[in-house]
Design an enzyme around this catalytic site. Sequence first.
Site, short mmCIF file in Angstrom:
data_model
loop_
_atom_site.label_atom_id
_atom_site.label_comp_id
_atom_site.label_asym_id
_atom_site.label_seq_id
_atom_site.Cartn_x
_atom_site.Cartn_y
_atom_site.Cartn_z
N ASP A 15 29.00 39.02 45.93
CA ASP A 15 29.89 38.09 46.82
C ASP A 15 29.50 36.75 46.73
O ASP A 15 29.76 36.21 47.94
CB ASP A 15 30.27 38.72 48.11
CG ASP A 15 31.25 39.98 47.93
OD1 ASP A 15 32.09 39.69 47.09
OD2 ASP A 15 31.37 40.87 48.54
N ASP A 48 38.18 42.16 43.19
CA ASP A 48 37.72 41.00 44.22
C ASP A 48 36.99 40.12 43.46
O ASP A 48 36.83 38.76 43.79
CB ASP A 48 37.06 41.72 45.37
CG ASP A 48 37.49 42.90 46.11
OD1 ASP A 48 38.12 43.78 45.19
OD2 ASP A 48 37.41 43.08 46.97
N1 GLY Z 1 36.28 41.59 48.94
C1 GLY Z 1 36.32 42.52 50.04
C2 GLY Z 1 37.86 42.63 50.71
O1 GLY Z 1 38.53 41.90 50.18
O2 GLY Z 1 37.88 43.37 51.71
#
Ligand code: GLY
Length: 387
Positions: free
Chosen positions: A100, A160
């Site tokens: 992330d 994501d």
């Molecule tokens: N990237 C994790 C979420 O959107 O909860």
Amino acid sequence: MKTFPNPVLTEAQAAAALDDAVALVRQNLPLFTTRCQNHSSVNNIYPACENTQWTCGFWPGEIWLSWERTGEEAFKAAALTLVDSFLRRIEHKIEVDHHDMGFLYSPSCVAAWKLTGSETGRRAALLAADQLCTRFQEKGGFFQAWGPLGAADNYRYIIDCLLNVPLLYWAAETTGEERYAELAGRHVATCLANSIRPDGSTYHTFFMDPDTGAPVRGATCQGYRDDSCWARGQAWGVYGTAISYTYVRRPEYLDAFRRVLAYYLDRLPGDMVPYWDMTFTDGDSEPRDSSSASIAACGLLEAAKYVPEEESRTYRKLAAQMLRSVAEAYAVKEGPAGIGLVCHGTYSKKSPYNTCTQEGVDECVSWGDYFYMEALTRFLTDWKLYW
Ligand code: GLY
């Protein structure tokens, strides 16, 4: 493409909504300058946390958007204080063993560099880009989302990550080093080849074979079931494909955007704010995920820059309808210190079939607040991306 009879947000309404949001950011600034904002609220109030979560970049992003709107020095000073903390985090490798890096470093540090020329921001964001590159798996061609690198039970990526790879497009641009963009392109190709089902819905996560790199199976973590469609995953798909097209004008990215968007629109309830999983729709008693609406609106406003005129008008109208709904029925106008900006988001809801831990259900979520402000800013201005 599905159309909706809903009213659109006017420019005056958008300006008032953004000013309301900025006022709440101003009010919450003292709470979250030397500490960060938790990923989700508790009864709509955010606890503070250390800079250790994957979501800590959204709050500084809100501060930068507030600074862009008002020019108030207090916003810039607070955002730059947080940027220092992001440099420390990446230099000391504090909770960065995951993918992330874009969510963390684009709205905080890339924004600082683009808006103020902050060398600290640029340095931190480039270190984060390098950190993301360490998670690239040659076998399969993807960024491993979570867990120890190469572990068979974690040999997967998640949709994501389409919002993490823009950090690499930016890194390639700012350094002139193509290797960043090359890895980004390989990841996006893997994702588009496997994660989008024939009907345009998406898998949240996708496992690859650690020995051969072959695609194995789609699965969910935060969606209802492996074969359902997690609303936010679909929204990440909408926005992520649009941003990839911005950086790399490959027609297949726009094609993917259109397919994912069509499914998303088809499954929306009447007020255009999805339930947390697109299995659910009008009449279900499940919670919504308002953050998905703002993320999708950002994707629509981004794609609207590149498509033919009539399609562009349609996208802008859809975004304006979604935002009107969020502004009127989900956005917070005032409240005590720590209050969130947008209610009725859902971080992770446990179902009998998924693997997540339940947290932040029917609450404000940090990225929901950020993307609401970004969407309003996009609606009102020719906004230069932090992504
Ligand atoms: N990237 C994790 C979420 O959107 O909860």
